[in-house]
Design an enzyme around this catalytic site. Structure first.
Site, PDB file in Angstrom:
ATOM      1  N   LYS A 117      12.074  -9.742  -3.261  1.00 14.07           N
ATOM      2  CA  LYS A 117      13.006 -10.308  -2.279  1.00 14.07           C
ATOM      3  C   LYS A 117      12.680 -11.792  -2.036  1.00 14.07           C
ATOM      4  CE  LYS A 117      12.267  -6.859   0.774  1.00 14.07           C
ATOM      5  NZ  LYS A 117      11.607  -5.816  -0.029  1.00 14.07           N
ATOM      6  N   THR A 118      11.394 -12.090  -1.851  1.00 14.67           N
ATOM      7  CA  THR A 118      10.994 -13.482  -1.621  1.00 14.67           C
ATOM      8  C   THR A 118      11.287 -14.325  -2.865  1.00 14.67           C
ATOM      9  OG1 THR A 118       9.184 -12.566  -0.324  1.00 14.67           O
ATOM     10  CG2 THR A 118       9.084 -14.919  -0.765  1.00 14.67           C
ATOM     11  N   ASP A 144      11.264 -12.943   6.480  1.00 15.30           N
ATOM     12  CA  ASP A 144      10.796 -11.685   5.904  1.00 15.30           C
ATOM     13  C   ASP A 144      10.624 -10.678   7.042  1.00 15.30           C
ATOM     14  OD1 ASP A 144      10.023 -10.043   3.898  1.00 15.30           O
ATOM     15  OD2 ASP A 144       8.087 -10.998   3.505  1.00 15.30           O
ATOM     16  N   THR A 194      12.541  -4.146   4.601  1.00 12.70           N
ATOM     17  CA  THR A 194      12.329  -2.875   3.906  1.00 12.70           C
ATOM     18  C   THR A 194      13.012  -1.749   4.685  1.00 12.70           C
ATOM     19  OG1 THR A 194      10.258  -2.693   5.127  1.00 12.70           O
ATOM     20  CG2 THR A 194      10.104  -3.500   2.860  1.00 12.70           C
ATOM     21  N   ARG A 220       5.324  -6.379  -8.461  1.00 14.57           N
ATOM     22  CA  ARG A 220       4.082  -6.845  -7.837  1.00 14.57           C
ATOM     23  C   ARG A 220       2.897  -5.956  -8.242  1.00 14.57           C
ATOM     24  NH1 ARG A 220       4.323  -7.058  -1.583  1.00 14.57           N
ATOM     25  NH2 ARG A 220       5.814  -8.717  -1.978  1.00 14.57           N
TER      26      ARG A 220
END
Ligand code: ADE
Length: 344
Positions: free
Chosen positions: A71-72, A116, A165, A224
């Site tokens: 997302k980032t 975030d 999330t 990740r």
């Protein structure tokens, strides 16, 4: 391009921050290098090219999905594509309306603000965001009680990119203020292998394709995690004085980390076996599972459950969590036939 200030980090988890830093080297900086999530990429490209032609700022963007899916990274790519700066903060960091105010007034025309964990914004901050999102106005209250006055400040035209999330925790007035809402899905084996091939190249790791397949299968289909495992396998290869990361070395790395071939860790197995053994397959509430295995509820919900549900090992019902036949089989437990008929 990020101008994150040290103060923004004050509540952040250190380990996560360290990983974010390490991830910087591997983070794709344009849509061509960003693998997977094709539908989101396509929709974003259209949004960006249309806004560019109109010379308008982008509409506010909401991105949701499990953590670690990029997302980032997407926020970075979007701001880069528009040739603007990205200011990063988090819902948990913005405690007071003033915290948000100082960030908003520091933005330049066309800048992006990335929030975030947007589900962690408190009501007051969220409501301060509404006029800022709608017509780039910031209402500031000066003084207290009867003598309090509202001062309105004109903000530069900016785009908010919010990530979460837990989309269900966002209020509907907040959600309705975003022009677009994208969901990131788990990646597939192929995409993760491609991501790992790219990362191995960037990190100068010589790896057998078979080794990358093994790491991808254990990555929980999350870039990740895949990149973290690749780095650990690289370390192990070096510690063994080997030049090439082989399939064997990849498997041994997973063994050392106590991660199985589909990416399950001890905690995943504890969750599954507590439902199977202590509650006869479920349903059982999250609180009970958390207490039983001594793990934080949010961690279970955010870190472990999304993948267990994705691979069909766990299901959520209105009465609680249940383990599936597949899940039970994986941890070597046979559910009684009576239990089997009552599970979803
Ligand atoms: N690293 C993290 N996410 C990625 C993606 N989607 N593509 C390539 N590299 C990544």
């Amino acid at each position: 391009m990020s101008n994150q200030k040290p103060s923004d980090k004050k509540h952040a988890d250190n380990t996560q921050e360290d990983e974010k830093f390490l991830d910087l080297a591997l983070r794709p900086t344009n849509f061509n290098d960003y693998i997977g999530q094709d539908k989101v990429k396509r929709n974003l490209s259209i949004l960006i090219s249309a806004a560019g032609k109109r010379k308008d700022p982008l509409e506010h963007i909401l991105i949701h999905g499990p953590s670690g899916l990029g997302k980032t990274t997407l926020a970075y790519i979007i701001s880069r594509q528009m040739g603007s700066s990205l200011r990063i903060t988090s819902g948990a960091t913005l405690e007071k309306a003033g915290d948000l105010g100082s960030i908003l007034t520091g933005l330049n025309e066309g800048d992006f603000l990335f929030i975030d964990e947007a589900h962690r914004l408190n009501k007051l901050v969220e409501e301060t965001l509404y006029p800022a999102m709608e017509n780039y106005k910031l209402d500031i209250i000066i003084g207290k009680g009867n003598s309090a006055k509202t001062l309105q400040i004109q903000l530069p035209k900016f785009t908010l990119i919010a990530a979460t999330t837990k989309i269900s925790l966002l209020s509907s007035p907040f959600r309705s203020r975003f022009g677009v809402n994208y969901k990131l899905d788990f990646y597939n084996q192929d995409d993760i292998e491609k991501i790992l091939t790219r990362s191995a190249k960037l990190l100068n790791i010589r790896a057998e394709p078979e080794a990358l397949k093994i790491i991808a299968a254990a990555s929980r289909f999350t870039p990740r995690t895949a990149n973290k495992l690749l780095k650990r396998a690289r370390d192990y290869t070096q510690s063994e004085n080997k030049e090439v990361l082989t399939a064997n070395l990849a498997s041994q790395t997973l063994d050392l980390l106590e991660i199985d071939h589909i990416g399950l860790e001890a905690t995943d197995k504890k969750i599954l076996s507590s439902i199977a053994k202590n509650f006869n397959g479920g349903p059982v509430g999250l609180k009970t599972i958390a207490a039983l295995i001594a793990e934080d509820e949010n961690t279970i919900e955010d870190v472990y459950e999304p993948y267990l549900m994705q691979i069909g090992f766990l299901a959520r019902t209105t009465r609680g969590r249940v383990i599936t036949q597949e899940g039970a089989k994986h941890i070597g437990i046979k559910l009684s036939s009576e239990t089997q008929s009552t599970l979803i």
